[in-house]
Design an enzyme around this catalytic site. Structure first.
Site, short mmCIF file in Angstrom:
data_model
loop_
_atom_site.label_atom_id
_atom_site.label_comp_id
_atom_site.label_asym_id
_atom_site.label_seq_id
_atom_site.Cartn_x
_atom_site.Cartn_y
_atom_site.Cartn_z
N ASP A 1 -3.18 -17.93 1.69
CA ASP A 1 -4.33 -18.61 1.04
C ASP A 1 -4.90 -19.67 1.97
O ASP A 1 -6.12 -19.82 2.10
CB ASP A 1 -3.95 -19.18 -0.33
CG ASP A 1 -2.56 -19.79 -0.37
OD1 ASP A 1 -1.79 -19.61 0.59
OD2 ASP A 1 -2.23 -20.45 -1.38
N TYR B 1 0.82 -1.22 0.00
CA TYR B 1 0.00 0.00 0.00
C TYR B 1 0.86 1.26 0.00
O TYR B 1 0.40 2.33 -0.38
CB TYR B 1 -0.94 0.03 1.21
CG TYR B 1 -2.05 -1.00 1.16
CD1 TYR B 1 -2.18 -1.89 0.10
CD2 TYR B 1 -2.99 -1.09 2.18
CE1 TYR B 1 -3.19 -2.83 0.07
CE2 TYR B 1 -4.00 -2.03 2.15
CZ TYR B 1 -4.09 -2.90 1.09
OH TYR B 1 -5.10 -3.84 1.06
N LYS C 1 3.27 -15.22 2.52
CA LYS C 1 3.17 -15.95 1.24
C LYS C 1 4.60 -16.29 0.83
O LYS C 1 5.08 -15.93 -0.25
CB LYS C 1 2.45 -15.06 0.21
CG LYS C 1 2.12 -15.74 -1.10
CD LYS C 1 1.01 -16.76 -1.02
CE LYS C 1 0.81 -17.44 -2.36
NZ LYS C 1 -0.01 -18.66 -2.27
N ASP D 1 -11.48 -8.37 6.86
CA ASP D 1 -12.83 -8.24 6.28
C ASP D 1 -13.51 -9.61 6.25
O ASP D 1 -14.70 -9.74 6.54
CB ASP D 1 -12.75 -7.69 4.84
CG ASP D 1 -12.91 -6.17 4.81
OD1 ASP D 1 -12.58 -5.53 5.81
OD2 ASP D 1 -13.36 -5.65 3.78
#
Ligand code: NAD
Length: 348
Positions: A213, A135, A180, A241
């Site tokens: 994941d 970000y 990841k 979320d």
């Protein structure tokens, strides 16, 4: 107070009302100043985070943020966007640690799309790194391609993992680091730094690594197995979320963002909800629970923080519901009615 856009001002008003009630109940005197951020700031000044807002935040003990954004300002090619205001605020205040607790009220199990039995015993906290990663990395765009750099420095990983490990030590003694590392170099650095720091400073904490994941899957398959999760900025954004659905609605969850010093930033995890903005029906619980976090972390008023949390719990247990969590033919309360019920339920 940074009300922002959409339902931001609606839930911020609920937060102010709660703080006024806490002040009256416990003999405190809180002083507020309202400032511009997001689309409202772009309209008034052309910038999503005016310098006056930054200055006011820095002079405060704590910052309350509603939400920013909305269709009016969402042209992807616009020079400025409301969301830049939030990113710039987090960077200006250096609040690198975002605490997002996910607690389940058994009474709201029917509002969650998950089966009730999966929700039993869910009580987890996501510690999201908030001022680094993709970000904040360099962005480039030409006619046919675009890129966003995901960069992490070792010191950024160390301080957020240390923050999460301290919390894990106060809770179950388990820490789950989500990355990841099978694909991303930044995740391999994250994992290496985490392994070393935990071995050096927190040898008694049980450390687990999970690929993001797999974490997304396990969060809805066996959510009760998680306790403290630490992860980088974007993975934390997405996973929280997802986790909000365990609690029944985005409108239920609070967050606190803290740095090494300076004011803490408190906001519900939801956005500006343009689909319901202006109707006065937003769920204020995420904001009110954020106020409890503010009382606890920035003002060190633990008893008052607990009182606010208890009031939310009492009202939910009594069956009061806003539209987003109403099930089974319950007549929903609007934002103001729900806020008033919770304020009235503050223990004496
Ligand atoms: P959103 O969180 O605003 O809304 C998602 C869904 O949840 C909507 O259906 C909404 O009605 C519902 N919802 C959210 N909060 C609620 C509440 N308190 N009570 C009842 N229902 C609630 O996410 P979105 O629709 O993806 O984004 C809308 C805008 O908000 C976008 O401009 C986005 O960039 C911005 N946004 C801002 C923040 C922030 O300010 N921190 C965070 C996320 C999104």
């Amino acid at each position: 107070m940074l009300p922002g856009d959409g339902i931001g001002p609606e839930v911020t008003a609920a937060g102010t009302k709660m703080l006024a009630a806490v002040a009256a109940r416990s003999g405190h005197n809180f002083t507020f100043s309202a400032q511009l951020i997001g689309g409202a700031a772009i309209d008034a000044t052309g910038e999503p985070l005016p310098q006056d807002t930054i200055d006011s935040c820095r002079e405060s003990d704590a910052v309350i943020l509603g939400a920013v954004g909305g269709p009016r300002w969402s042209d992807p090619n616009a020079a400025t966007r409301p969301e830049q205001g939030i990113l710039a605020l987090r960077a200006a205040l250096q609040v690198f640690a975002n605490i997002r607790p996910v607690q389940i009220f058994p009474e709201l199990a029917d509002a969650s799309p998950l089966k009730n039995e999966l929700l039993e015993g869910v009580d987890l906290v996501v510690i999201r790194e908030l001022t680094g990663g993709i970000y904040f990395g360099e962005k480039n765009r030409d006619a046919h391609s675009a890129s966003d750099l995901c960069i992490y420095h070792d010191y950024e990983v160390e301080r957020i993992v240390r923050f999460a490990a301290r919390l894990a030590a106060e809770r179950s003694g388990k820490l789950c680091s989500v990355d990841k590392a099978n694909v991303l170099e930044s995740s391999r650095l994250w994992r290496d730094v985490t392994v070393k720091l935990m071995a050096d400073e927190f040898p008694d904490i049980e450390l687990e690594h999970m690929l993001v994941d797999a974490a997304a899957m396990h969060l809805i398959r066996r959510p009760a197995d998680f306790d403290v999760i630490v992860t980088e900025n974007m993975f934390g954004d997405i996973l929280t979320d997802e986790a909000s659905m365990l609690a029944g609605s985005m409108g239920m969850l609070p967050s606190a963002s803290l740095g090494d010093s300076g004011p803490g930033l408190y906001e519900p995890i939801h956005g500006s909800a343009p689909d319901i903005a202006g109707q006065g029906i937003a769920n204020p619980c995420g904001m009110l629970a954020s106020i409890a976090m503010l009382l606890r972390h920035s003002l060190k008023l633990e008893e008052e923080a607990h009182a606010v949390e208890q009031a939310i719990q009492t009202v939910i247990c009594d069956g009061a519901r806003t539209a987003d969590i109403a099930t089974g033919g319950v007549t929903p309360l609007n934002t103001e009615q729900m806020t008033d019920r919770i304020v009235a339920a503050l223990p004496a």
